[in-house]
Enzyme design. Sequence first.
Site, short mmCIF file in Angstrom:
data_model
loop_
_atom_site.label_atom_id
_atom_site.label_comp_id
_atom_site.label_asym_id
_atom_site.label_seq_id
_atom_site.Cartn_x
_atom_site.Cartn_y
_atom_site.Cartn_z
CG ASN A 5 -7.18 -0.83 1.86
OD1 ASN A 5 -6.41 -0.58 0.94
ND2 ASN A 5 -6.75 -1.26 3.04
CG HIS B 69 -3.01 3.02 2.62
ND1 HIS B 69 -3.72 2.72 1.48
CD2 HIS B 69 -3.07 1.92 3.42
CE1 HIS B 69 -4.20 1.48 1.58
NE2 HIS B 69 -3.81 0.99 2.74
CB CYS C 4 -0.95 0.01 1.19
SG CYS C 4 -1.97 -1.48 1.31
#
Length: 332
Positions: free
Chosen positions: A288, A257, A123
């Site tokens: 996500n 993030h 990520c």
Amino acid sequence: MNRYPWPKPRGRAGEMTGLGVYRPRRVVENAEIAARFGIDDEWIVSRTGVRRRRHAAADETLVHMGSEAARAALAQAGLAASEVDFLLLATMTNTRQVPALAPLVARRIGADHAGASDLQAACAGFVYGLAHASGLIAAGSATHVLVVATERLTDITDPLDRDTAVILADGAGAAVVSACEEPGFSPVVWGADGAAEESFVLVPAPPERNPTGSQQFVRMHGRDLARRFGPLMPEVARKVMTAAQMTWEDLDALVPHQANLRFIREWRLALELPDRVALATSITEDGNTSAASIPLALDSLMAAKAVRPGDRALLLGFGVGITWAGLVARLP
């Protein structure tokens, strides 16, 4: 006040000159997933912040989504694909692994003569990509670098695992990084800790729970990741601001993030950010999306006019492995 107070790098400076994103066509509301687990919409929202997310169709491949995001970024930068010197592609969901996806995206968009390679920092991949792009420019190895982040997390998500199915999603984002006179990025602050490798792993997919045909599914230990990242990311954010020679009053946006809305709100409180600093919370609409989450979040802020070209945003990437990276970027 010096609008760009961070130190000028050795060699040429780089800045973000274009941003583009791709969101899959299919919108999946919480109700569709909640029914599968006998929970309700509010259960998902209260624990993750997600209200809806995008799931990619069969034709919305990693290469397709990455290519569309790349074309949009090039269009904003006013560049032809043939002008790209290097293409960096961040992903953690290339289940085929070989060949790399970057050369395929480069060919698809017409950047046939560019160098191309994949980058795997989970990520944190998009911020890693921006930092590497700046390094290529500073070294004189490139004038224009295309950073692409493309993810199909649904390919590695167990549809019967509540912890991952409610939050993981698909999408892509891309940025053009070009040589410039005034540095468009602060120094990067990054790191890794391999001791946490078991917190997010791929395991063989049981055939009876595998309607997508995936060979592997993610298993996530969310509490362990929260314990590690919870106190770490405010510390990294402060180090970025010190490296950038900035105070919070100099900042226009915080774009972490998009892992969990509760984390994001807690970090804002921990950092005591001024109210004028825009906070990216696109997880509510996008879920996500791993490496793609920061460019998607930036796009949402820009679409809402919460930030403007030339504003300064702290990009804070963190991922399993574990990896993290933060820098301040001047927005295109």
